[in-house]
Write an enzyme that holds these catalytic residues in place. Structure first.
Site, PDB file in Angstrom:
ATOM      1  N   CYS A   1      -3.569  18.396  -0.597  1.00  0.00           N
ATOM      2  CA  CYS A   1      -2.128  18.159  -0.415  1.00  0.00           C
ATOM      3  C   CYS A   1      -1.315  19.444  -0.558  1.00  0.00           C
ATOM      4  O   CYS A   1      -0.318  19.643   0.152  1.00  0.00           O
ATOM      5  CB  CYS A   1      -1.621  17.094  -1.382  1.00  0.00           C
ATOM      6  SG  CYS A   1      -1.949  17.430  -3.135  1.00  0.00           S
TER       7      CYS A   1
ATOM      8  N   ASN B   1       4.700  14.625   4.369  1.00  0.00           N
ATOM      9  CA  ASN B   1       3.722  14.124   3.405  1.00  0.00           C
ATOM     10  C   ASN B   1       2.394  13.989   4.134  1.00  0.00           C
ATOM     11  O   ASN B   1       2.270  13.203   5.074  1.00  0.00           O
ATOM     12  CB  ASN B   1       4.172  12.773   2.843  1.00  0.00           C
ATOM     13  CG  ASN B   1       3.263  12.258   1.733  1.00  0.00           C
ATOM     14  OD1 ASN B   1       2.071  12.534   1.714  1.00  0.00           O
ATOM     15  ND2 ASN B   1       3.829  11.498   0.806  1.00  0.00           N
TER      16      ASN B   1
ATOM     17  N   GLN C   1      -4.291  13.852   5.719  1.00  0.00           N
ATOM     18  CA  GLN C   1      -5.206  14.169   4.619  1.00  0.00           C
ATOM     19  C   GLN C   1      -6.133  13.010   4.298  1.00  0.00           C
ATOM     20  O   GLN C   1      -5.689  11.879   4.115  1.00  0.00           O
ATOM     21  CB  GLN C   1      -4.398  14.552   3.375  1.00  0.00           C
ATOM     22  CG  GLN C   1      -5.243  14.909   2.168  1.00  0.00           C
ATOM     23  CD  GLN C   1      -4.394  15.210   0.942  1.00  0.00           C
ATOM     24  OE1 GLN C   1      -3.191  15.369   1.033  1.00  0.00           O
ATOM     25  NE2 GLN C   1      -5.031  15.273  -0.214  1.00  0.00           N
TER      26      GLN C   1
ATOM     27  N   HIS D   1       0.723  14.518  -6.346  1.00  0.00           N
ATOM     28  CA  HIS D   1       0.570  14.802  -4.918  1.00  0.00           C
ATOM     29  C   HIS D   1       1.692  15.737  -4.475  1.00  0.00           C
ATOM     30  O   HIS D   1       2.867  15.505  -4.781  1.00  0.00           O
ATOM     31  CB  HIS D   1       0.629  13.474  -4.144  1.00  0.00           C
ATOM     32  CG  HIS D   1       0.467  13.605  -2.669  1.00  0.00           C
ATOM     33  ND1 HIS D   1      -0.723  13.963  -2.082  1.00  0.00           N
ATOM     34  CD2 HIS D   1       1.356  13.421  -1.645  1.00  0.00           C
ATOM     35  CE1 HIS D   1      -0.571  13.986  -0.768  1.00  0.00           C
ATOM     36  NE2 HIS D   1       0.682  13.668  -0.480  1.00  0.00           N
TER      37      HIS D   1
END
EC number: 3.4.22.-
Length: 273
Positions: free
Chosen positions: A232, A187, A226, A168
């Site tokens: 990502c 993130n 997401q 990721h």
């Protein structure tokens, strides 16, 4: 207003520092390749990047001593999964950041890092942020290694270790503009920073407090933006790009940015490979 309207990028295949988007090519290369460009359909091409990567054109350029690789590296966006949801590689990411460093002359583009950067050799863990600010840290821009003062820093990290194939992508952005400086972790899945990143952020904070009175660390992770399994990489690059364009980190903690926005952003990131 679409989130993409808040940034200065466009779907053109030209590198974004170019002011004339009628052609991505330098005038010299345009002149030398006029016959190919005027009949690009006969090559099966619909873009300049397709023309200059065509085997016949590359062979002609080699005979004439023309450097088409430099044109691609400095005058076009990086190749990548523009019109599909292919996973981004470290090459897609680093080549994009390198091009942004041409447009944003005070931006330090740091090569990607895996999450075991504390014990494996990665530039990310070796950077001295004070040297970045003062222009004493080396970076790669326009095909050469340079030193220049930078007040912004960006890097994309992978949450996997260097022994793995990747999991990721997440983003780091350091903002040394204005009165309050910030070290930011983003993130797109909404997960908090892992231990190595927390330690890195605190170490960089202590570095910067030696030259500036107010520095804070921020985890921009309170929203799960997401929902797909593929975006990502675009999200991480989008965070850095938005911050370079002075979109506040607060925008990312106040409203969700959708996967559909990132599908569109891919057309701003890459030329067709």
């Amino acid at each position: 207003m679409s989130i993409l309207e808040k940034i200065t990028s466009s779907p053109s295949e030209c590198a974004e520092h170019l002011t004339n988007k009628d052609s991505c090519l330098s005038k010299k290369i345009q002149k030398e390749l006029t016959s190919f460009l005027e009949k690009k359909e006969t090559l099966g091409c619909d873009s300049e990047s397709c023309v200059i990567t065509h085997p016949a054109v590359k062979a002609y350029a080699q005979q004439k001593g023309l450097d088409l690789s430099k044109e691609l590296e400095t005058r076009f966006k990086a190749p990548g999964p523009r019109n599909n949801t292919g996973l981004l590689t470290n090459f897609n990411i680093d080549e994009t950041l390198q091009r942004w460093a041409i447009k944003y002359t005070k931006f330090f583009n740091c090569p990607f890092s895996m999450m075991d950067f504390e014990r494996v050799h990665y530039k990310f863990n070796q950077v001295d942020m004070v040297k970045v600010y003062k222009g004493e840290e080396l970076q790669y821009v326009e095909g050469k290694v340079v030193k220049r003062p930078c007040n912004t820093f960006g890097c994309v990290l992978n949450t996997d270790f260097s022994t793995g194939t990747g999991k990721h992508w997440v983003a780091i952005f350091v903002d040394m503009r204005g009165d309050c400086w910030s070290i930011e972790y983003f993130n797109s899945a909404g997960n908090s920073p892992p231990g190595p990143v927390i330690r890195w952020m605190e170490r960089v904070k202590q570095q910067l407090l030696k030259i500036h009175h107010t520095v804070k660390t921020l985890a921009v992770t309170n929203i799960r933006h997401q929902r797909s399994q593929t975006e990502c990489g675009p999200y991480s690059l989008f965070y850095i790009r938005a911050r370079l364009d002075n979109v506040s980190y607060a925008h990312f903690i106040s409203a969700r940015i959708t996967d559909e926005d990132m599908y569109k952003f891919r057309t701003h990131l890459f030329r067709i490979a």
